[in-house]
Scaffold this active site. Sequence first.
Site, PDB file in Angstrom:
ATOM      1  N   ASP A 144       2.650   5.243  -7.071  1.00 59.41           N
ATOM      2  CA  ASP A 144       3.923   5.096  -6.366  1.00 59.41           C
ATOM      3  C   ASP A 144       5.124   4.946  -7.283  1.00 59.41           C
ATOM      4  O   ASP A 144       6.263   4.995  -6.822  1.00 59.41           O
ATOM      5  CB  ASP A 144       3.860   3.875  -5.437  1.00 59.41           C
ATOM      6  CG  ASP A 144       2.912   4.120  -4.293  1.00 59.41           C
ATOM      7  OD1 ASP A 144       2.992   5.205  -3.705  1.00 59.41           O
ATOM      8  OD2 ASP A 144       2.079   3.251  -4.013  1.00 59.41           O
TER       9      ASP A 144
ATOM     10  N   HIS B 185      -2.659  -2.477  -9.741  1.00 57.12           N
ATOM     11  CA  HIS B 185      -3.568  -1.857  -8.788  1.00 57.12           C
ATOM     12  C   HIS B 185      -4.836  -2.690  -8.737  1.00 57.12           C
ATOM     13  O   HIS B 185      -5.272  -3.218  -9.756  1.00 57.12           O
ATOM     14  CB  HIS B 185      -3.900  -0.419  -9.235  1.00 57.12           C
ATOM     15  CG  HIS B 185      -4.435   0.428  -8.140  1.00 57.12           C
ATOM     16  ND1 HIS B 185      -5.753   0.404  -7.783  1.00 57.12           N
ATOM     17  CD2 HIS B 185      -3.821   1.293  -7.305  1.00 57.12           C
ATOM     18  CE1 HIS B 185      -5.934   1.242  -6.782  1.00 57.12           C
ATOM     19  NE2 HIS B 185      -4.778   1.793  -6.463  1.00 57.12           N
TER      20      HIS B 185
ATOM     21  N   HIS C  50       0.872  -1.186   0.000  1.00 52.78           N
ATOM     22  CA  HIS C  50       0.000   0.000   0.000  1.00 52.78           C
ATOM     23  C   HIS C  50       0.907   1.234   0.000  1.00 52.78           C
ATOM     24  O   HIS C  50       1.630   1.446  -0.972  1.00 52.78           O
ATOM     25  CB  HIS C  50      -0.928  -0.096   1.221  1.00 52.78           C
ATOM     26  CG  HIS C  50      -2.059   0.876   1.281  1.00 52.78           C
ATOM     27  ND1 HIS C  50      -2.414   1.681   0.232  1.00 52.78           N
ATOM     28  CD2 HIS C  50      -2.924   1.177   2.285  1.00 52.78           C
ATOM     29  CE1 HIS C  50      -3.444   2.434   0.590  1.00 52.78           C
ATOM     30  NE2 HIS C  50      -3.773   2.148   1.831  1.00 52.78           N
TER      31      HIS C  50
HETATM   32  N1  ACO Z   1       4.376  -7.148 -10.782  1.00 50.56           N
HETATM   33  C1  ACO Z   1       4.221  -8.343 -11.398  1.00 50.56           C
HETATM   34  N2  ACO Z   1       3.072  -9.028 -11.444  1.00 50.56           N
HETATM   35  C2  ACO Z   1       2.021  -8.483 -10.821  1.00 50.56           C
HETATM   36  C3  ACO Z   1       2.099  -7.234 -10.169  1.00 50.56           C
HETATM   37  C4  ACO Z   1       3.322  -6.573 -10.173  1.00 50.56           C
HETATM   38  N3  ACO Z   1       3.467  -5.382  -9.565  1.00 50.56           N
HETATM   39  N4  ACO Z   1       0.892  -6.924  -9.641  1.00 50.56           N
HETATM   40  C5  ACO Z   1       0.083  -7.946  -9.954  1.00 50.56           C
HETATM   41  N5  ACO Z   1       0.770  -8.887 -10.668  1.00 50.56           N
HETATM   42  C6  ACO Z   1       0.225 -10.120 -11.254  1.00 50.56           C
HETATM   43  C7  ACO Z   1      -0.079 -11.138 -10.165  1.00 50.56           C
HETATM   44  O1  ACO Z   1       1.031 -11.973  -9.940  1.00 50.56           O
HETATM   45  C8  ACO Z   1      -1.239 -11.874 -10.785  1.00 50.56           C
HETATM   46  O2  ACO Z   1      -0.733 -12.743 -11.783  1.00 50.56           O
HETATM   47  P1  ACO Z   1      -1.427 -14.182 -12.040  1.00 50.56           P
HETATM   48  O3  ACO Z   1      -2.804 -13.846 -12.525  1.00 50.56           O
HETATM   49  O4  ACO Z   1      -0.563 -14.847 -13.030  1.00 50.56           O
HETATM   50  O5  ACO Z   1      -1.426 -14.863 -10.700  1.00 50.56           O
HETATM   51  C9  ACO Z   1      -2.009 -10.783 -11.513  1.00 50.56           C
HETATM   52  O6  ACO Z   1      -1.033  -9.779 -11.845  1.00 50.56           O
HETATM   53  C10 ACO Z   1      -3.125 -10.152 -10.694  1.00 50.56           C
HETATM   54  O7  ACO Z   1      -2.555  -9.628  -9.506  1.00 50.56           O
HETATM   55  P2  ACO Z   1      -3.207  -9.664  -8.059  1.00 50.56           P
HETATM   56  O8  ACO Z   1      -2.132  -9.864  -7.057  1.00 50.56           O
HETATM   57  O9  ACO Z   1      -4.370 -10.622  -8.072  1.00 50.56           O
HETATM   58  O10 ACO Z   1      -3.789  -8.208  -7.973  1.00 50.56           O
HETATM   59  P3  ACO Z   1      -4.300  -7.492  -6.665  1.00 50.56           P
HETATM   60  O11 ACO Z   1      -5.411  -6.619  -7.081  1.00 50.56           O
HETATM   61  O12 ACO Z   1      -4.556  -8.467  -5.576  1.00 50.56           O
HETATM   62  O13 ACO Z   1      -3.041  -6.639  -6.192  1.00 50.56           O
HETATM   63  C11 ACO Z   1      -1.522  -4.888  -5.873  1.00 50.56           C
HETATM   64  C12 ACO Z   1      -2.902  -5.270  -6.379  1.00 50.56           C
HETATM   65  C13 ACO Z   1      -1.358  -5.320  -4.398  1.00 50.56           C
HETATM   66  C14 ACO Z   1      -1.382  -3.365  -5.916  1.00 50.56           C
HETATM   67  C15 ACO Z   1      -0.457  -5.582  -6.748  1.00 50.56           C
HETATM   68  O14 ACO Z   1      -0.604  -5.171  -8.101  1.00 50.56           O
HETATM   69  C16 ACO Z   1       0.958  -5.297  -6.259  1.00 50.56           C
HETATM   70  O15 ACO Z   1       1.431  -5.984  -5.351  1.00 50.56           O
HETATM   71  N6  ACO Z   1       1.659  -4.287  -6.872  1.00 50.56           N
HETATM   72  C17 ACO Z   1       2.978  -3.922  -6.414  1.00 50.56           C
HETATM   73  C18 ACO Z   1       2.894  -3.118  -5.141  1.00 50.56           C
HETATM   74  C19 ACO Z   1       2.385  -1.703  -5.397  1.00 50.56           C
HETATM   75  O16 ACO Z   1       2.835  -1.015  -6.297  1.00 50.56           O
HETATM   76  N7  ACO Z   1       1.456  -1.284  -4.525  1.00 50.56           N
HETATM   77  C20 ACO Z   1       0.924   0.078  -4.587  1.00 50.56           C
HETATM   78  C21 ACO Z   1      -0.513   0.088  -4.931  1.00 50.56           C
HETATM   79  S1  ACO Z   1      -1.094   1.748  -5.086  1.00 50.56           S
HETATM   80  C22 ACO Z   1      -1.316   2.242  -3.490  1.00 50.56           C
HETATM   81  O17 ACO Z   1      -1.556   1.509  -2.583  1.00 50.56           O
HETATM   82  C23 ACO Z   1      -1.183   3.652  -3.242  1.00 50.56           C
END
Ligand code: ACO
Length: 429
Positions: A363, A307, A268
């Site tokens: 971010d 996201h 987050h």
């Molecule tokens: N890098 C690589 N792969 C990713 C990323 C990423 N940053 N984010 C999601 N994926 C992939 C997952 O592995 C998943 O792949 P799969 O379908 O093969 O299993 C798919 O994309 C869907 O991802 P989820 O984890 O189901 O998405 P979710 O909505 O749960 O997560 C989150 C959202 C937590 C923001 C995620 O994208 C992440 O961890 N990003 C990196 C951290 C980040 O930048 N957080 C800031 C968010 S903005 C904020 O809070 C202000």
Amino acid sequence: MPDTITIVDNRTGKKFELPITHDTIKAIDLRQIKVKDDDFGMMTYDPAFMNTASCISRITYIDGDKGILRYRGYPIEQIAESAQSFLEVAYLVLKGELPNAKQLEVWRNKIKMHTLVHENVKTLMEGFRYDAHPMGIFISTVAALSTFYPEAKKVRDAANREAQIIRLIGKVPTIAAFAYRHSKGMPYVYPDNDLTYAGNFLKMMFKAGESPYKVNPVLEHALTILFILHADHEQNCSTSAMRVIGSSECDPYSATAGAAAALWGPLHGGANEAVIHMLDEIADIKNVPGFVKEVKEGKGKLMGFGHRVYKNYDPRAKVIKKMAYDVFEVTGRNPKLDIALELERIALEDEYFVKRKLYPNVDFYSGLIYQAMGFPLDFFPVLFAIPRTVGWLAQWQELLDDSEQKISRPRQVFLGPDARNWVPTIDRK
Ligand code: ACO
């Protein structure tokens, strides 16, 4: 066509017609679906609230597929372009309308009256170890404010609520700056109420010695925009925490501290710090393709990408990316920018990211700017918490005014052991 949905329970053959309102059905309406009369009734199972609306809100609108973000109806791009100050946007987010000149002046003056903290708060902060994480100090100090304002627990009293909201918005930059100065062993700088919200904060952070501190207008403007972009983001993790905690009718200082704790995690508000670590690890543009390959192989995430709601370019990231160049004109170019740009270019063309609709989020570039401005990495979540306090408080207020809301209390699907008898220690294997 009626606004209803018909559900057939194939276990019993019974049909249920449930009303649809705003494209939702009420989860509680499912409880009538039972096999036997004494069944509890059907529930929805939604870990992480992926598809559950927990409230009706009129504050922030997001269309994740189209990359739209609006506060009270105003597009974020327009707000970032036109707002004169962060407090003007805070007023909009909290009160629902743009203030006229008089209202804005009154509002600003009220907040400015509350930028100082009680001297005992300072003493309390001095109790933290010299190397304490500033976010830990921030969270604890905000929570401690509840002991300075015990009347804050009267959350049903609207005037009292407003007083605490003003206090919190006034004090969070001061607490944040003191947390930073503490970790640097530097004397605290008291608020300068002749400056803007962002300008005063920069001064409290960076003024050294007795020489006058001149706020750089480009950096002040950039920080104002960053604050505006972070003011609210509907029902994200920390805001949901604020609502859940607030639903027990505890005081807003405790609830805000809880929300800030939720913000701290790397998934987050801690993500921009993680982005900088990632860029440091990549170290050179030539390593970008190899890094992306590893991400695709599941060996880590591309931080600052993806996201839960945006399945398109985060509109805040667009504004920030543009602004980065203005900041770098003053501070010098952050050398990691080139790695970030290359990472973005490759990821946006790569099938893995395209298929999963992974785009840069807020971010991805904010950390680069914060770092160039001289903020240490561990301070990034604190920088996020200052403006988001406004959003948390707006959502908290909305919650308390919503007659449909009650104390938050989700259900569970219990799959643990059935009833069994206690075994005395001597008989255990
Ligand atoms: N890098 C690589 N792969 C990713 C990323 C990423 N940053 N984010 C999601 N994926 C992939 C997952 O592995 C998943 O792949 P799969 O379908 O093969 O299993 C798919 O994309 C869907 O991802 P989820 O984890 O189901 O998405 P979710 O909505 O749960 O997560 C989150 C959202 C937590 C923001 C995620 O994208 C992440 O961890 N990003 C990196 C951290 C980040 O930048 N957080 C800031 C968010 S903005 C904020 O809070 C202000």
